[in-house]
Scaffold this motif. Structure first.
Motif, PDB file in Angstrom:
ATOM      1  N   ILE A 178     -48.436  24.244 -18.995  1.00 59.35           N
ATOM      2  CA  ILE A 178     -48.300  23.017 -18.198  1.00 59.35           C
ATOM      3  C   ILE A 178     -46.836  22.567 -18.195  1.00 59.35           C
ATOM      4  O   ILE A 178     -46.264  22.239 -17.154  1.00 59.35           O
ATOM      5  N   PHE A 179     -46.245  22.577 -19.396  1.00 59.43           N
ATOM      6  CA  PHE A 179     -44.829  22.219 -19.512  1.00 59.43           C
ATOM      7  C   PHE A 179     -43.955  23.198 -18.710  1.00 59.43           C
ATOM      8  O   PHE A 179     -43.022  22.779 -18.011  1.00 59.43           O
ATOM      9  N   TYR A 180     -44.276  24.478 -18.805  1.00 64.55           N
ATOM     10  CA  TYR A 180     -43.512  25.510 -18.102  1.00 64.55           C
ATOM     11  C   TYR A 180     -43.590  25.302 -16.593  1.00 64.55           C
ATOM     12  O   TYR A 180     -42.578  25.361 -15.881  1.00 64.55           O
ATOM     13  N   TYR A 181     -44.803  25.059 -16.074  1.00 64.65           N
ATOM     14  CA  TYR A 181     -44.972  24.859 -14.627  1.00 64.65           C
ATOM     15  C   TYR A 181     -44.183  23.643 -14.135  1.00 64.65           C
ATOM     16  O   TYR A 181     -43.499  23.691 -13.119  1.00 64.65           O
ATOM     17  N   VAL A 182     -44.309  22.533 -14.880  1.00 64.61           N
ATOM     18  CA  VAL A 182     -43.673  21.284 -14.450  1.00 64.61           C
ATOM     19  C   VAL A 182     -42.152  21.414 -14.460  1.00 64.61           C
ATOM     20  O   VAL A 182     -41.475  21.061 -13.488  1.00 64.61           O
ATOM     21  N   THR A 183     -41.590  21.901 -15.562  1.00 67.54           N
ATOM     22  CA  THR A 183     -40.130  22.018 -15.656  1.00 67.54           C
ATOM     23  C   THR A 183     -39.580  23.008 -14.644  1.00 67.54           C
ATOM     24  O   THR A 183     -38.522  22.768 -14.044  1.00 67.54           O
ATOM     25  N   SER A 184     -40.282  24.114 -14.424  1.00 71.64           N
ATOM     26  CA  SER A 184     -39.826  25.090 -13.438  1.00 71.64           C
ATOM     27  C   SER A 184     -39.840  24.498 -12.036  1.00 71.64           C
ATOM     28  O   SER A 184     -38.893  24.679 -11.256  1.00 71.64           O
ATOM     29  N   ALA A 185     -40.911  23.766 -11.717  1.00 70.92           N
ATOM     30  CA  ALA A 185     -41.013  23.162 -10.383  1.00 70.92           C
ATOM     31  C   ALA A 185     -39.923  22.121 -10.161  1.00 70.92           C
ATOM     32  O   ALA A 185     -39.292  22.067  -9.094  1.00 70.92           O
ATOM     33  N   VAL A 186     -39.668  21.291 -11.179  1.00 76.74           N
ATOM     34  CA  VAL A 186     -38.625  20.266 -11.065  1.00 76.74           C
ATOM     35  C   VAL A 186     -37.253  20.914 -10.921  1.00 76.74           C
ATOM     36  O   VAL A 186     -36.432  20.490 -10.091  1.00 76.74           O
ATOM     37  N   ALA A 187     -36.987  21.955 -11.718  1.00 77.66           N
ATOM     38  CA  ALA A 187     -35.690  22.634 -11.656  1.00 77.66           C
ATOM     39  C   ALA A 187     -35.467  23.286 -10.299  1.00 77.66           C
ATOM     40  O   ALA A 187     -34.380  23.165  -9.706  1.00 77.66           O
ATOM     41  N   ILE A 188     -36.485  23.968  -9.782  1.00 81.94           N
ATOM     42  CA  ILE A 188     -36.359  24.614  -8.479  1.00 81.94           C
ATOM     43  C   ILE A 188     -36.129  23.573  -7.388  1.00 81.94           C
ATOM     44  O   ILE A 188     -35.283  23.746  -6.499  1.00 81.94           O
TER      45      ILE A 188
ATOM     46  N   LEU B  40     -47.626  36.794 -24.599  1.00 79.67           N
ATOM     47  CA  LEU B  40     -47.381  36.396 -25.984  1.00 79.67           C
ATOM     48  C   LEU B  40     -47.939  35.034 -26.340  1.00 79.67           C
ATOM     49  O   LEU B  40     -48.205  34.761 -27.512  1.00 79.67           O
ATOM     50  N   ILE B  41     -48.072  34.153 -25.342  1.00 77.20           N
ATOM     51  CA  ILE B  41     -48.442  32.762 -25.628  1.00 77.20           C
ATOM     52  C   ILE B  41     -49.762  32.412 -24.933  1.00 77.20           C
ATOM     53  O   ILE B  41     -49.938  32.718 -23.749  1.00 77.20           O
ATOM     54  N   ARG B  42     -50.631  31.720 -25.649  1.00 78.37           N
ATOM     55  CA  ARG B  42     -51.938  31.348 -25.095  1.00 78.37           C
ATOM     56  C   ARG B  42     -52.096  29.839 -24.910  1.00 78.37           C
ATOM     57  O   ARG B  42     -53.106  29.398 -24.376  1.00 78.37           O
ATOM     58  N   SER B  43     -51.117  29.067 -25.315  1.00 77.08           N
ATOM     59  CA  SER B  43     -51.242  27.613 -25.285  1.00 77.08           C
ATOM     60  C   SER B  43     -51.262  27.068 -23.857  1.00 77.08           C
ATOM     61  O   SER B  43     -50.346  27.315 -23.066  1.00 77.08           O
ATOM     62  N   LYS B  44     -52.308  26.291 -23.539  1.00 80.60           N
ATOM     63  CA  LYS B  44     -52.406  25.669 -22.221  1.00 80.60           C
ATOM     64  C   LYS B  44     -51.286  24.660 -22.008  1.00 80.60           C
ATOM     65  O   LYS B  44     -50.720  24.562 -20.918  1.00 80.60           O
ATOM     66  N   TRP B  45     -50.952  23.912 -23.065  1.00 80.92           N
ATOM     67  CA  TRP B  45     -49.930  22.874 -22.939  1.00 80.92           C
ATOM     68  C   TRP B  45     -48.548  23.477 -22.703  1.00 80.92           C
ATOM     69  O   TRP B  45     -47.724  22.881 -21.998  1.00 80.92           O
ATOM     70  N   PHE B  46     -48.295  24.635 -23.281  1.00 82.65           N
ATOM     71  CA  PHE B  46     -47.017  25.305 -23.033  1.00 82.65           C
ATOM     72  C   PHE B  46     -46.851  25.620 -21.551  1.00 82.65           C
ATOM     73  O   PHE B  46     -45.794  25.388 -20.962  1.00 82.65           O
TER      74      PHE B  46
END
Length: 409
Positions: A33-43, A25-31
């Motif tokens: 990047i944010f998703y990867y960073v927050t997921s990694a920090v949370a895990i 659904l989403i094509r934004s690169k910045w989204f």
């Protein structure tokens, strides 16, 4: 080590499927990047906290935050995974059919459908928003629930007597003084004749209650007094102690909390509440539960009472009523319990639906139940434990009015 491998593998699967839903659904690169960073920090945070859990300390605000974050992030992703995995099964069958009929295309598997990803993300948003509400507002959304009970053999002098019932304080979980004071004010506003507390004043350690002694001491002394019992958490069974003496000292300190807040703690004993020539018996048993110990001795607590005496039992775990109290020949009129918290998660619309996963463990888990004129009321809990919030099943202050006579249908 194996359990950590399984846990991380499970998390990886959820992350892969969640990523696929967003990618559709989403094509934004910045989204991303944010998703990867927050997921990694949370895990990283969750794994670190789980790995460093101290069994001598037990639950802390950080461990509750960890569990809350785990649910907030991965329950929605679990739903996404279930839906997209179902789509994968369909895609695989369609691919096999195309291959068998020689109707080949560029790819063995058909592309993911955007609509399915939209449905998955929409469904996942429901628990995400609900859990977020639960940890921010739901855990202190106190509800006063009123119930009128009729008994043909209630002594005349106690017709119209009101009882405020609270349970499962879990003071070690609190983090908002103003909200707790608000709840104490709600208790006092009920102006009941009797205040009863049915166990679990702390999570584990007596010191958890230290900041809240004056607050709970502020519960007004009613006409017939304030009484309490112990719950499963009050025995210190869920942490490792340096010695049995240390554990016993903590237990003695927990019992003394009740004195400090002006509650009379009943330990497998009963007292008689008198009004003129009439009296009712209040029977307080220690914790008795199928899963969490059987210290309660109902026969000892009710020693000397007869079948004709009007009796109210305080027993923390409702499984005690289910297995012992409701079948007892001595006829215990009303039992007050707590323990389940309604799992702090469910759907409850009065008069329409009442559901929680905990109902598959406890037959009596929230509210009023009756069998042959004997009642149990299960309080949904004042505080919270493990998950630092409440979704659908709100913290409860119960007010029960005793009436003489038959219930009018």
């Amino acid at each position: 080590m194996l359990r950590w491998i399984i846990f991380l593998l499970f998390v990886a699967i959820l992350e892969i499927y969640a990523f696929q839903a967003f990618k559709t659904l989403i094509r934004s690169k910045w989204f991303f990047i944010f998703y990867y960073v927050t997921s990694a920090v949370a895990i990283a945070f969750i794994v670190y906290q789980l790995f460093h859990f101290d069994r001598k300390v037990g639950q802390t605000p950080k461990t509750m935050l960890t569990f809350g974050l785990l649910l907030l992030l991965y329950l929605p992703k679990l739903l996404i995974t279930i839906i997209l995995f179902g789509e994968d099964l369909v895609r695989f069958v369609m691919g096999l059919f195309s291959w068998a009929t020689k109707n080949t295309s560029e790819s063995f598997l058909p592309e993911r459908r955007k609509f399915v990803s939209q449905v998955a993300l929409g469904i996942a948003a429901i628990p995400f928003v609900s859990l977020l509400y639960g940890v921010t507002l739901g855990k202190y959304n106190f509800k006063v629930i009123k119930q009128t009970l009729f008994f043909p053999d209630l002594p005349d002098a106690f017709d119209g007597t009101t009882i405020t019932h609270i349970s499962d304080v879990h003071s070690g979980s609190f983090d908002d003084e103003a909200k707790i004071q608000y709840a104490i004010d709600l208790i006092n506003q009920q102006n009941s004749d009797l205040v009863l507390f049915t166990g679990d004043i702390v999570n584990t350690h007596a010191k958890e209650m230290d900041p809240w002694i004056d607050t709970f001491k502020g519960i007004h002394a009613p006409k017939y007094g304030k009484y309490s019992i112990l719950g499963n958490h009050d025995y210190g069974e869920y942490v490792e102690w340096n010695s049995s003496a240390e554990k016993q000292a903590n237990f003695e300190a927990i019992k003394d909390i009740h004195r400090k807040i002006d509650f009379k703690l009943l330990l497998n004993e009963h007292i008689k509440i008198e009004n003129g020539q009439h009296q009712i018996a209040l029977v307080g048993v220690e914790n008795w539960g199928r899963k969490f110990g059987e210290r309660g001795d109902l026969n000892l607590a009710a020693e000397g009472l007869t079948k004709e005496d009007f009796k109210i039992v305080m027993s923390h775990d409702p499984s005690h009523w289910d297995e012992k109290i409701q079948h007892h020949e001595n006829h215990f009129h009303l039992t007050l319990s707590g323990h389940t918290h309604g799992m702090q998660f469910g759907i409850e619309i009065p008069g329409w639906i009442k559901w929680s996963p905990v109902q598959y463990v406890y037959k009596q888990w929230a509210g009023l139940y009756e069998n042959a004129g004997k009642y149990i009321y299960v309080n949904r809990g004042f505080g919270f434990h493990a998950y630092p919030g409440r979704v659908g099943i709100m913290p409860e202050i119960t007010v029960i009015e005793l009436k003489k006579g038959e219930k009018v249908v």
